[in-house]
Design an enzyme around this catalytic site. Structure first.
Site, PDB file in Angstrom:
ATOM      1  N   CYS A  31     -13.356  54.625  98.938  1.00  0.00           N
ATOM      2  CA  CYS A  31     -11.927  54.392  99.148  1.00  0.00           C
ATOM      3  C   CYS A  31     -11.105  55.014  98.013  1.00  0.00           C
ATOM      4  CB  CYS A  31     -11.691  52.881  99.240  1.00  0.00           C
ATOM      5  SG  CYS A  31      -9.976  52.376  99.153  1.00  0.00           S
ATOM      6  N   CYS A  34      -8.441  52.810  96.417  1.00  0.00           N
ATOM      7  CA  CYS A  34      -9.078  51.770  95.590  1.00  0.00           C
ATOM      8  C   CYS A  34      -9.316  52.310  94.179  1.00  0.00           C
ATOM      9  CB  CYS A  34     -10.411  51.337  96.187  1.00  0.00           C
ATOM     10  SG  CYS A  34     -10.282  50.582  97.818  1.00  0.00           S
TER      11      CYS A  34
END
Length: 107
Positions: A31, A34
């Site tokens: 991600c 993230c």
């Protein structure tokens, strides 16, 4: 000071039984957003270590907790206080926006 890692095995001790608020960063290796928000959370943790604890939970390695807390998109952050979810923040945000979202816990 980097955020501590928590897992299904340590979640209860790290988060639910913690003294004071704990922000759980639900994330995954793949991600991109993230990875963008991680250093921001590390900064907030370093500046507010006495007020809030920040831990990271990899949703790929701990799918049971991701399901339990209804994590459908990441990054997702939940602040736990007294073992309950006090607030939820979805998506990567700049530091100032995250600090506003966390203002009640950083005061």
């Amino acid at each position: 000071m980097a955020a501590q890692v928590t897992t299904s095995a340590t979640f209860e001790e790290d988060v639910l039984k913690a003294d004071g608020p704990v922000l759980v960063d639900f994330w995954a290796e793949w991600c991109g957003p993230c990875r963008m928000v991680a250093p921001v959370l590390d900064q907030i943790q370093a500046e507010n270590a006495d007020k809030i604890k920040i831990v990271k939970l990899n949703v790929d390695e701990n799918p049971d907790l991701a399901m339990k807390y209804q994590i459908t998109s990441i990054p997702a952050m939940k602040v736990f206080s007294g073992g309950e979810v006090a607030t939820t923040i979805i998506g990567a945000k700049p530091k100032q926006a995250l600090e506003q979202d966390l203002a009640e816990f950083l005061a």
